[in-house]
Design a protein around this motif. Structure first.
Motif, PDB file in Angstrom:
ATOM      1  N   MET A   1     -36.201 -54.713 -12.854  1.00 36.61           N
ATOM      2  CA  MET A   1     -36.343 -53.371 -13.418  1.00 36.61           C
ATOM      3  C   MET A   1     -35.137 -52.992 -14.278  1.00 36.61           C
ATOM      4  N   LEU A   2     -33.944 -53.421 -13.848  1.00 37.89           N
ATOM      5  CA  LEU A   2     -32.714 -53.046 -14.553  1.00 37.89           C
ATOM      6  C   LEU A   2     -32.447 -53.902 -15.790  1.00 37.89           C
ATOM      7  N   ASN A   3     -33.016 -55.106 -15.839  1.00 41.91           N
ATOM      8  CA  ASN A   3     -32.759 -56.011 -16.971  1.00 41.91           C
ATOM      9  C   ASN A   3     -32.964 -55.360 -18.338  1.00 41.91           C
ATOM     10  N   PRO A   4     -34.112 -54.680 -18.580  1.00 44.13           N
ATOM     11  CA  PRO A   4     -34.301 -54.058 -19.903  1.00 44.13           C
ATOM     12  C   PRO A   4     -33.232 -53.017 -20.226  1.00 44.13           C
ATOM     13  N   PHE A   5     -32.817 -52.231 -19.221  1.00 41.65           N
ATOM     14  CA  PHE A   5     -31.789 -51.213 -19.452  1.00 41.65           C
ATOM     15  C   PHE A   5     -30.431 -51.845 -19.728  1.00 41.65           C
ATOM     16  N   ILE A   6     -30.104 -52.895 -18.962  1.00 44.50           N
ATOM     17  CA  ILE A   6     -28.810 -53.561 -19.138  1.00 44.50           C
ATOM     18  C   ILE A   6     -28.704 -54.180 -20.530  1.00 44.50           C
ATOM     19  N   TYR A   7     -29.795 -54.836 -20.968  1.00 41.30           N
ATOM     20  CA  TYR A   7     -29.759 -55.533 -22.253  1.00 41.30           C
ATOM     21  C   TYR A   7     -29.981 -54.611 -23.451  1.00 41.30           C
ATOM     22  N   SER A   8     -30.571 -53.425 -23.229  1.00 40.87           N
ATOM     23  CA  SER A   8     -30.807 -52.520 -24.362  1.00 40.87           C
ATOM     24  C   SER A   8     -29.691 -51.492 -24.510  1.00 40.87           C
ATOM     25  N   LEU A   9     -29.214 -50.949 -23.388  1.00 40.68           N
ATOM     26  CA  LEU A   9     -28.188 -49.906 -23.456  1.00 40.68           C
ATOM     27  C   LEU A   9     -26.828 -50.463 -23.860  1.00 40.68           C
ATOM     28  N   ARG A  10     -26.592 -51.743 -23.583  1.00 43.57           N
ATOM     29  CA  ARG A  10     -25.293 -52.353 -23.885  1.00 43.57           C
ATOM     30  C   ARG A  10     -25.337 -53.235 -25.124  1.00 43.57           C
ATOM     31  N   ASN A  11     -26.424 -53.150 -25.895  1.00 45.36           N
ATOM     32  CA  ASN A  11     -26.604 -54.063 -27.017  1.00 45.36           C
ATOM     33  C   ASN A  11     -27.038 -53.279 -28.257  1.00 45.36           C
ATOM     34  N   LYS A  12     -26.191 -53.269 -29.277  1.00 45.52           N
ATOM     35  CA  LYS A  12     -26.489 -52.487 -30.493  1.00 45.52           C
ATOM     36  C   LYS A  12     -27.725 -53.006 -31.217  1.00 45.52           C
ATOM     37  N   ASP A  13     -27.870 -54.340 -31.303  1.00 47.55           N
ATOM     38  CA  ASP A  13     -29.035 -54.915 -31.980  1.00 47.55           C
ATOM     39  C   ASP A  13     -30.327 -54.494 -31.303  1.00 47.55           C
ATOM     40  N   MET A  14     -30.343 -54.515 -29.951  1.00 49.71           N
ATOM     41  CA  MET A  14     -31.539 -54.131 -29.211  1.00 49.71           C
ATOM     42  C   MET A  14     -31.835 -52.644 -29.378  1.00 49.71           C
ATOM     43  N   LYS A  15     -30.799 -51.819 -29.346  1.00 49.16           N
ATOM     44  CA  LYS A  15     -31.006 -50.375 -29.513  1.00 49.16           C
ATOM     45  C   LYS A  15     -31.553 -50.054 -30.904  1.00 49.16           C
ATOM     46  N   ASN A  16     -31.005 -50.693 -31.925  1.00 51.98           N
ATOM     47  CA  ASN A  16     -31.499 -50.466 -33.289  1.00 51.98           C
ATOM     48  C   ASN A  16     -32.939 -50.952 -33.446  1.00 51.98           C
ATOM     49  N   SER A  17     -33.246 -52.077 -32.836  1.00 53.91           N
ATOM     50  CA  SER A  17     -34.611 -52.613 -32.925  1.00 53.91           C
ATOM     51  C   SER A  17     -35.607 -51.721 -32.190  1.00 53.91           C
ATOM     52  N   LEU A  18     -35.188 -51.159 -31.055  1.00 55.05           N
ATOM     53  CA  LEU A  18     -36.054 -50.233 -30.325  1.00 55.05           C
ATOM     54  C   LEU A  18     -36.349 -48.990 -31.163  1.00 55.05           C
ATOM     55  N   ARG A  19     -35.325 -48.496 -31.870  1.00 58.49           N
ATOM     56  CA  ARG A  19     -35.530 -47.322 -32.748  1.00 58.49           C
ATOM     57  C   ARG A  19     -36.503 -47.666 -33.875  1.00 58.49           C
ATOM     58  N   LYS A  20     -36.328 -48.856 -34.464  1.00 63.95           N
ATOM     59  CA  LYS A  20     -37.228 -49.281 -35.548  1.00 63.95           C
ATOM     60  C   LYS A  20     -38.663 -49.403 -35.054  1.00 63.95           C
ATOM     61  N   LEU A  21     -38.830 -49.963 -33.850  1.00 63.96           N
ATOM     62  CA  LEU A  21     -40.179 -50.103 -33.296  1.00 63.96           C
ATOM     63  C   LEU A  21     -40.798 -48.732 -33.051  1.00 63.96           C
ATOM     64  N   ARG A  22     -39.986 -47.799 -32.551  1.00 65.47           N
ATOM     65  CA  ARG A  22     -40.473 -46.434 -32.316  1.00 65.47           C
ATOM     66  C   ARG A  22     -40.882 -45.771 -33.630  1.00 65.47           C
ATOM     67  N   ASP A  23     -40.074 -45.975 -34.680  1.00 66.81           N
ATOM     68  CA  ASP A  23     -40.371 -45.351 -35.972  1.00 66.81           C
ATOM     69  C   ASP A  23     -41.575 -45.995 -36.659  1.00 66.81           C
ATOM     70  N   ARG A  24     -41.836 -47.277 -36.340  1.00 64.93           N
ATOM     71  CA  ARG A  24     -42.940 -47.977 -37.001  1.00 64.93           C
ATOM     72  C   ARG A  24     -44.301 -47.592 -36.430  1.00 64.93           C
ATOM     73  N   ILE A  25     -44.340 -47.162 -35.170  1.00 60.71           N
ATOM     74  CA  ILE A  25     -45.619 -46.893 -34.513  1.00 60.71           C
ATOM     75  C   ILE A  25     -46.434 -45.820 -35.227  1.00 60.71           C
ATOM     76  N   PRO A  26     -45.840 -44.630 -35.636  1.00 61.98           N
ATOM     77  CA  PRO A  26     -46.666 -43.602 -36.278  1.00 61.98           C
ATOM     78  C   PRO A  26     -47.283 -44.034 -37.604  1.00 61.98           C
ATOM     79  N   ASP A  27     -46.582 -44.904 -38.361  1.00 63.58           N
ATOM     80  CA  ASP A  27     -47.132 -45.286 -39.661  1.00 63.58           C
ATOM     81  C   ASP A  27     -47.362 -46.787 -39.765  1.00 63.58           C
ATOM     82  N   MET A  28     -47.974 -47.349 -38.713  1.00 66.28           N
ATOM     83  CA  MET A  28     -48.286 -48.783 -38.743  1.00 66.28           C
ATOM     84  C   MET A  28     -49.314 -49.110 -39.822  1.00 66.28           C
ATOM     85  N   GLU A  29     -50.209 -48.170 -40.092  1.00 66.62           N
ATOM     86  CA  GLU A  29     -51.281 -48.446 -41.042  1.00 66.62           C
ATOM     87  C   GLU A  29     -50.811 -48.438 -42.490  1.00 66.62           C
TER      88      GLU A  29
END
Length: 621
Positions: free
Chosen positions: A285-313
């Motif tokens: 359960m903690l693995n995703p938090f450990i690797y995302s909260l402590r990793n700039k690349d993962m945090k930026n990619s998560l933001r990009k994925l979040r921003d892409r969802i509304p305008d995927m089409e």
């Protein structure tokens, strides 16, 4: 196989769970249900983020995505069964179910261990040999490391389960744990477990300590290299790339070493449960938090994925949102013939398989494991052919061969789901025939209702997840060139050929995952029939041999039809396949095989012919 109990035998165990206090059952259910959801959602997000961002297609994130996948499987082996037990009064688990849970628990747990070691090697190479990193950690080597991790882990798990299967249990059948783990089950054995303990301890030392020593050695070299860096900022930057991995290693190995690396006499129920919860539930359960909260690349990619969802089409103005299915033939004069032919085959398939299901459900004499699996196979065949033929008939009838992007993905998902389900059900039916012929006295005990439900449910879960993975991987591709699919439905291989973005990951997953899921059940079928053949050869009379083998002929016919075409289509790279051959092979296992199933199983089976006769006479009256 059974559990011996003096002169008698038992068919299962009782799992005590985390607590026997009735008032704590619902709060524990709520806590672990939420933890399980967080684990699955978090790790799925990690996988999606890595595969959707080309910048994260590096060895470190390749291993991380596989670690997330293993964590989902690892916690799924334990938590769903525990949740069911928390809400039920009977907390039993069959002997076979216990061994199956033990096998997959160790397989995924050990794979986690080896993946953590692979990630440590990756960090060692990145920090100590940065100029050779791309050469050393190439994709081929990463793939081999992953394959080696899975192979060693599954072989180790198989050996351990085979060792446990030879023990006798003649006292209490109550496991003081919330799942079937090695130590609690060993405590229940009334046979001599000293040799088992020695083998378990030795083998565990070899399999678990080896990756742990690899991690320690890697970090020793990393520390020496980091200390040579003159600037404090440089030291901090180098070591910060290892912080997430180190945290996970400490959480995982701290609890694992406590549970497994001590004599059985020092076993403590309460402490073991707490330590086991740490590495089976909390760590994944903690693995995703450990690797995302402590990793700039993962945090930026998560933001990009979040921003892409509304305008995927509208993310790509050159993307294709419709495909053109070529069908079986482009000749206009052949369209009416094809329409009539496939409409007739579709109707025969649906009616034939519905009759099989109705005959089995209406006749109590057919409520046996073999016919339960056959009913599920018939249902799967109806879903399988209904995914393809109605759309194909609509295209032929209307003359419009277009299929939207969303419809194509939906067809791809359900086609993969039902094809894989057929594959697994054929393997389950082979196992059923093996038990019936090789161990007839233990058949009722081994193939009990709980075991049958688990086998069918397990087949559904694995195939749903596998189909979802392939469909999600297709969503990350761009289609900006030709939109013509030289096939009569949206199959994965022809679709990959149209992508204008890299399909390397998709091809790798197709060969690796699909290969395992196709070859795994096929190997199970071959093994089952090998032992069946040995058992039949031991029968003295020719009539006995013929009677025993006649129970398998229908299933063997289906296996031959299904696998002879499926293996040719999917176990070769997309670049080497031929569209014409694929269409012919695909018609064989998508249309012909489901249509022939009812005839093969009814015409060659007296029980089925009798049940169908009764059903038809009842309808007539």
């Amino acid at each position: 196989m059974d559990i011996k109990n003096g002169s008698s035998s038992t068919s299962g165990f009782i799992l005590l769970g985390l607590s026997s206090n009735p008032q704590l059952q619902k709060p524990l259910f709520a806590i672990f249900f939420n933890m399980y959801l967080v684990t699955v959602v978090g790790n799925v997000l990690i996988i999606l983020v890595i595969y959707s961002n080309s910048r994260l297609h590096t060895p470190m994130y390749f291993f991380l995505s596989n670690l997330s996948f293993m964590d989902i499987c690892f916690t799924t082996v334990v938590v769903p069964k525990m949740l069911v037990d928390l809400l039920s009064e009977t907390k039993s688990i069959s002997y076979v179910g216990c061994l199956v849970q033990m096998y997959f628990f160790m397989a995924f747990g050990n794979t986690d261990s080896y993946l953590l070691a692979s990630m440590a090697i990756d960090r060692l190479t990145a920090i100590c040999n940065p100029f050779h990193y791309d050469v050393v950690m190439n994709l081929r080597r990463c793939f081999l490391m992953l394959l080696g991790s899975c192979t060693i882990s599954h072989v180790h798990s198989l050996l351990r389960v085979l060792l446990m299967s030879r023990l006798s249990f003649c006292a209490s059948h109550t496991i003081k744990h919330f799942f079937c783990d090695t130590q609690p089950v060993l405590k229940l054995s009334c046979s001599d477990t000293s040799s088992s303990q020695i083998v378990v301890m030795t083998e565990t030392l070899a399999v678990i300590v080896t990756p742990f020593l690899c991690i320690l050695f890697s970090y020793l070299q990393i520390i020496i290299t980091v200390l040579r860096i003159p600037s404090v900022a440089g030291k901090w930057k180098a070591f910060s790339t290892c912080g997430s991995h180190l945290t996970v290693v400490i959480l995982f190995y701290g609890s694992v070493i406590y549970v497994y690396f001590r004599p059985l006499s020092m076993y403590s129920v309460v402490k073991d449960r707490v330590a086991t919860v740490m590495y089976t539930v909390v760590t994944p359960m903690l693995n995703p938090f450990i690797y995302s909260l402590r990793n700039k690349d993962m945090k930026n990619s998560l933001r990009k994925l979040r921003d892409r969802i509304p305008d995927m089409e509208r993310r790509n103005q050159t993307s294709i949102y419709e495909f053109l299915l070529m069908g079986l033939s482009e000749q206009p004069e052949q369209q009416p013939l094809l329409f009539g032919l496939f409409l007739g085959m579709y109707l025969v398939t649906v009616l034939g398989n519905l009759l099989i299901i109705l005959a089995i459900s209406s006749d109590v004499h057919l409520h046996t494991p073999m016919y339960i699996f056959l009913a599920n196979l018939s249902f799967s065949d109806i879903g399988f052919i209904s995914t393809i033929i109605p759309k194909m008939l609509g295209n032929i009838g209307s003359g419009n061969k277009l299929i939207s992007y969303g419809e194509c993905l939906t067809q791809l998902y359900f086609f993969g789901l039902f094809a894989d389900l057929d594959n697994f059900l054929l393997a389950v039916m082979a196992f059923d025939r093996y038990v019936a012929i090789s161990h007839p006295l233990h058949y009722a005990m081994t193939m009990n209702s709980q075991c049958c439900v688990l086998l069918v449910a397990g087949s559904w879960v694995v195939t749903i997840f596998h189909a979802l993975v392939h469909t999600l991987l297709v969503t990350r591709l761009s289609f900006c060139g030709p939109n013509i699919i030289p096939h009569f439905f949206c199959d994965l291989v022809p679709l990959l050929k149209l992508a204008c973005s890299s399909t390397y990951v998709n091809s790798l997953m197709l060969i690796f995952v699909a290969g395992i899921l196709l070859i795994g059940p096929f190997v199970c079928i071959l093994t089952s029939y090998f032992y069946i053949a040995l058992a039949i050869l031991r029968i003295d009379s020719p009539k006995g041999k013929q009677k025993a083998f006649s129970n398998c002929t229908s299933h063997l016919s289906m296996v031959s039809l299904f696998y002879s075409t499926a293996i040719g289509v999917y176990l070769c790279p997309p670049s080497s396949t031929s569209g014409g051959k694929n269409r012919v092979f695909s018609v064989m296992y998508t249309v012909v095989t489901p249509m022939l199933n009812p005839f093969i199983y009814s015409l060659r089976n007296r029980d089925m012919k009798g049940a169908l006769g009764k059903l038809l006479r009842r309808k007539t009256l």
